[in-house]
Design an enzyme around this catalytic site. Sequence first.
Site, PDB file in Angstrom:
ATOM      1  N   LYS A 149      -6.114  -5.873 -12.539  1.00 28.68           N
ATOM      2  CA  LYS A 149      -7.214  -6.591 -11.899  1.00 28.68           C
ATOM      3  C   LYS A 149      -8.437  -6.702 -12.798  1.00 28.68           C
ATOM      4  O   LYS A 149      -8.494  -7.566 -13.659  1.00 28.68           O
ATOM      5  CB  LYS A 149      -7.545  -5.957 -10.542  1.00 28.68           C
TER       6      LYS A 149
ATOM      7  N   PHE B 170      -0.349   0.252  -1.179  1.00 27.78           N
ATOM      8  CA  PHE B 170       0.143  -1.026  -1.701  1.00 27.78           C
ATOM      9  C   PHE B 170       0.203  -0.896  -3.218  1.00 27.78           C
ATOM     10  O   PHE B 170      -0.821  -0.713  -3.866  1.00 27.78           O
ATOM     11  CB  PHE B 170      -0.757  -2.198  -1.311  1.00 27.78           C
TER      12      PHE B 170
ATOM     13  N   ASP C  36      -2.627   5.161  -8.805  1.00 30.74           N
ATOM     14  CA  ASP C  36      -2.748   3.708  -8.784  1.00 30.74           C
ATOM     15  C   ASP C  36      -4.232   3.391  -8.638  1.00 30.74           C
ATOM     16  O   ASP C  36      -4.815   3.558  -7.572  1.00 30.74           O
ATOM     17  CB  ASP C  36      -1.943   3.143  -7.608  1.00 30.74           C
TER      18      ASP C  36
END
Length: 401
Positions: free
Chosen positions: A244, A130, A215
């Site tokens: 995040k 994702f 990532d």
Amino acid sequence: MTMSALYGTYARSELAFERGEGMRLYDQHGRDYLDFHSGIAVNALGHGDAHIVSALKSAADKVWHTSNVFTIPEQERLGQRLVDATFADSVFFTNSGAEALECAIKTARHYFWAKGEVDRYEIIAFFGSFHGRTLGTIAAGGNPSYLEGFGPPMPGFKHTAPGDLDAVKALIGPQTCAILIETVQGEGGVTAMTPEFMQGLRQLCDEHGMLLVLDEVQCGYGRTGRFFAFEWSGITPDIVAVAKAIGGGFPLGACLAKGDVAASMVPGTHGSTYGGNPLASAVGNAVLDRILAPGFIDHVNQMGQKLAWHLQQLAQRYPDYVLELRGKGLLAGIKITPPVRDFVARLRDDHRMLAIGAGDNVLRLIPPLIVTEAEIEEAMDKLAAAFDAIEAETASVPAVG
């Protein structure tokens, strides 16, 4: 429930929170919830961290936004601190993880274009990934459910299952420029890549003159017990996307790159109106103060080990409900037999614990990095109570026949 004016893109709970403190969130009725959700791995320092609040209030009294046509001292400072603390030589700031990945993808492709290798634009990525919700990042992720309904996916991505170096090697061709992978997959099922696989990817990139793009939006910034999760493999990537935790709840992301790779991104190749604005950068520096403080990441590593031990005890106690333990550090996954969406709701509504589901029917536990062993034990008690309730309900159902 009244009709909302918002897009119906989220299956929202009606639960709303009014305030937070440390590991707890409090709803509009004053009830407290143990937070092993962290706003999907965002609230790395929990809720109401005094240092971050102070930095935000101080920055709010100065200048909020100027755009990147001007020098932003707080952004320069944050960028230099990240360079000093990591493999990177340059940083580009964004507002989100998806934007950080877009920058990473563009940087990888433009690096080869700038060298005159204009046909090298394909990127090898992995099933279960994702990378975001933009058209570029859903193409990179390759998940059919995220691609459906948005027209032909953006070309230039090839996918295979993680863990198989021979399968990766088979996809390499003259147009391949990079390999893109989550060091620990989050949404896809909390799958941690082995050091051997990560080392193999680095070797393939070196052998074929490709870039290794990581990532670490969800697994980076201390969550696995190292600043970056790739450090457990002893490798050095070329590009890393983070977000995040970098803002501790304030929208902020970054693309970090090695010098020669980043140097290809000259004026006009990329941009962001808000990325790294004064307010965001002030918060980012405050978060980094805490993450880089002596002993902080050591604490995360210790708590990750404690969480893993307690989860092993839970798995032994409930073999009918716990099928597999996954993840790394404070990004933990439990593959369970009860439907994970129902189990998340049960934890929330009956036991006042917040967790989140992931692919492959995995329960994801991503507490703030400030978690203590007492709070881990409290979470285990709540998980046990939920499994006991399911067991009691199953036993009370009359047998058919």
